[in-house]
Design a protein around this motif. Structure first.
Motif, PDB file in Angstrom:
ATOM      1  N   SER A  36       0.833  -1.212   0.000  1.00 19.37           N
ATOM      2  CA  SER A  36       0.000   0.000   0.000  1.00 19.37           C
ATOM      3  C   SER A  36       0.861   1.253   0.000  1.00 19.37           C
ATOM      4  O   SER A  36       0.536   2.244  -0.667  1.00 19.37           O
ATOM      5  CB  SER A  36      -0.941  -0.007   1.213  1.00 19.37           C
ATOM      6  OG  SER A  36      -0.216   0.091   2.428  1.00 19.37           O
ATOM      7  N   LEU A  37       1.975   1.234   0.730  1.00 21.20           N
ATOM      8  CA  LEU A  37       2.868   2.391   0.756  1.00 21.20           C
ATOM      9  C   LEU A  37       3.628   2.546  -0.562  1.00 21.20           C
ATOM     10  O   LEU A  37       3.885   3.664  -1.008  1.00 21.20           O
ATOM     11  CB  LEU A  37       3.863   2.249   1.910  1.00 21.20           C
ATOM     12  CG  LEU A  37       3.257   2.344   3.318  1.00 21.20           C
ATOM     13  CD1 LEU A  37       4.284   1.958   4.373  1.00 21.20           C
ATOM     14  CD2 LEU A  37       2.730   3.745   3.591  1.00 21.20           C
ATOM     15  N   ALA A  38       3.967   1.417  -1.198  1.00 19.22           N
ATOM     16  CA  ALA A  38       4.699   1.469  -2.467  1.00 19.22           C
ATOM     17  C   ALA A  38       3.854   2.041  -3.592  1.00 19.22           C
ATOM     18  O   ALA A  38       4.390   2.530  -4.595  1.00 19.22           O
ATOM     19  CB  ALA A  38       5.194   0.073  -2.838  1.00 19.22           C
ATOM     20  N   MET A  39       2.525   1.996  -3.460  1.00 17.18           N
ATOM     21  CA  MET A  39       1.645   2.581  -4.472  1.00 17.18           C
ATOM     22  C   MET A  39       1.869   4.074  -4.629  1.00 17.18           C
ATOM     23  O   MET A  39       1.698   4.643  -5.709  1.00 17.18           O
ATOM     24  CB  MET A  39       0.173   2.357  -4.076  1.00 17.18           C
ATOM     25  CG  MET A  39      -0.310   0.943  -4.128  1.00 17.18           C
ATOM     26  SD  MET A  39      -1.920   0.786  -3.304  1.00 17.18           S
ATOM     27  CE  MET A  39      -2.954   1.801  -4.363  1.00 17.18           C
ATOM     28  N   SER A  40       2.241   4.726  -3.537  1.00 16.74           N
ATOM     29  CA  SER A  40       2.242   6.184  -3.499  1.00 16.74           C
ATOM     30  C   SER A  40       3.449   6.785  -4.200  1.00 16.74           C
ATOM     31  O   SER A  40       4.471   6.145  -4.416  1.00 16.74           O
ATOM     32  CB  SER A  40       2.234   6.655  -2.040  1.00 16.74           C
ATOM     33  OG  SER A  40       3.452   6.333  -1.409  1.00 16.74           O
ATOM     34  N   THR A  41       3.286   8.061  -4.567  1.00 14.69           N
ATOM     35  CA  THR A  41       4.394   8.906  -5.006  1.00 14.69           C
ATOM     36  C   THR A  41       4.339  10.160  -4.155  1.00 14.69           C
ATOM     37  O   THR A  41       3.257  10.693  -3.904  1.00 14.69           O
ATOM     38  CB  THR A  41       4.265   9.281  -6.494  1.00 14.69           C
ATOM     39  OG1 THR A  41       4.204   8.088  -7.280  1.00 14.69           O
ATOM     40  CG2 THR A  41       5.432  10.131  -6.951  1.00 14.69           C
TER      41      THR A  41
END
Length: 395
Positions: A126-131
């Motif tokens: 879920s955190l890796a989805m973000s930019t």
């Protein structure tokens, strides 16, 4: 005679900010590297050298200032998002949804295959989805970038950040469920928190322009009014234990679409905004420990490469449908590299609930440090390769 350790503790943050700013200015002049990459590098090494001096708790003044700095950036970020553009060209939204979902799936799969528990893998995915909006917007402002790639990057960042916050809150709700036993309560709490955050930002986004219109100050500088609005919103978000990320982003979106045109608003909120930005990027890596970074380096590099390839390839795949060339689509996906500041502050917010997740995610510590330094450089190069930055005078 005061104890030297007490003196260093008092001087820790001011010294770190001053040194980071000076190093950033010098390196940018000599190499044209993004200043924020240098801020992060200086902050990390100072945190290792003086861990007690750069310590910060969830309720510390430094954490509050970091959230305020992020709030100012998110407001400016939201103010640049045009929802009508997404309506006119829905393929931008489709590509944002697709690259976020693909990133989530690949990172979860890799994490799970390495033996990481399912819930920890879900958090990492879920955190890796973000930019990070902070990293992207800072590079765009620093390079004075404009064009199709720049605008698409801004809108894709907004999409995957909202999705990341939503999925992260739901996963944290499951984490809470393991201790509380109430699945319905855990999920509803997360959803209600997001709705309240968005509502607070939307309401303030209409109130501030209305007040300025009432005062006859529409033609004047809106910087102070918007900055005060962000300060109030961040304080309210902390008081009600809701997400300042979604609240301030929605504030900017609502202010943009209230159909009020201001004569000017200072980029980065002027000198104070610049100062807070230095603090924010130093703070983003101050919580990392060298041992944890080394422990998670192997998996962190693999996940970063997978994240990079998936985002670039997925956005490129939708480029022709979205009305741009394959090359510009690829560069748009490449520019989505920064992640660190967004992740750090999202994890800090979970500490209010008594949940400390950083210890569970050694790979995330390595990813955070690497992307703090490398992410902005990759974004800068992508914008330059897209020919959307004016020619800079060589120093």
């Amino acid at each position: 005679m005061p104890d030297i350790q007490v003196i260093m503790t008092e001087l820790g943050w001011p010294l770190a900010i001053a040194l980071a700013w000076l190093s950033g200015e010098l390196m940018h002049r000599w190499t044209r590297l993004p200043r924020i990459s240098v801020y992060g590098l200086v902050g990390f090494f100072m945190a290792q050298a003086l861990p007690a001096a750069l310590s910060s708790g969830a309720s510390s003044n430094v954490t509050m200032l970091a959230n305020l700095a992020f709030g100012l950036i998110l407001f400016e970020f939201g103010y640049r998002i045009n929802l009508n553009w997404l309506r006119i060209n829905p393929w931008i939204a489709v590509s944002g949804l697709a690259e976020s979902a693909a990133t989530f799936g690949v990172v979860y799969l890799i994490s799970h295959l390495t033996g990481m528990p399912s819930l920890t893998s879900l958090l990492l995915a879920s955190l890796a989805m973000s930019t990070s909006p902070a990293g992207v917007l800072r590079v765009i402002n620093e390079e004075d970038s404009s064009g199709q790639v720049t605008e698409r990057v801004l809108h894709l960042v907004a999409i995957n950040c909202v999705l990341a916050v939503f999925v992260f809150k739901v996963v944290v709700g499951f984490w809470v469920f393991q201790t509380s036993g109430s699945l319905t309560q855990a999920i509803s709490h997360s959803l209600i928190e997001l709705l309240v955050s968005a509502a607070m930002g939307a309401v303030l986004g209409f109130i501030v322009p209305a007040v300025l219109r009432r005062l006859g100050a529409i033609g004047q500088d809106g910087t102070i009014a918007f900055a005060l609005g962000v300060i109030l919103l961040v304080a309210m978000a902390r008081a009600f234990d809701v997400s300042p990320v979604l609240a301030t982003l929605t504030f900017g979106l609502a202010a943009r679409h209230s159909r009020v045109a201001f004569s000017r608003t200072e980029r980065n909120f002027g000198g104070i905004g610049e100062l807070l930005t230095v603090l924010l990027f130093v703070f983003a890596v101050s919580t990392l420990e060298w041992e944890r970074v080394v422990a998670g380096l192997g998996l962190g590099v693999v996940l970063l490469l997978a994240r990079f390839v998936v985002k670039a390839a997925t956005v490129a795949a939708f480029s022709h449908a979205g009305g741009i060339s394959w090359r510009k689509g690829l560069l748009t996906g490449i520019a989505l590299s920064p992640m660190s500041v967004f992740v750090t502050l999202l994890l800090e917010q979970t500490k209010y609930m008594g949940i400390v997740l950083v210890d569970e995610l050694a790979a995330l510590a390595a990813m955070t440090l690497l992307l703090e330094v490398v992410g902005p450089i990759v974004t800068q190069r992508a914008l330059i390769w897209a020919n959307e930055t004016p020619a800079k005078e060589e120093h």
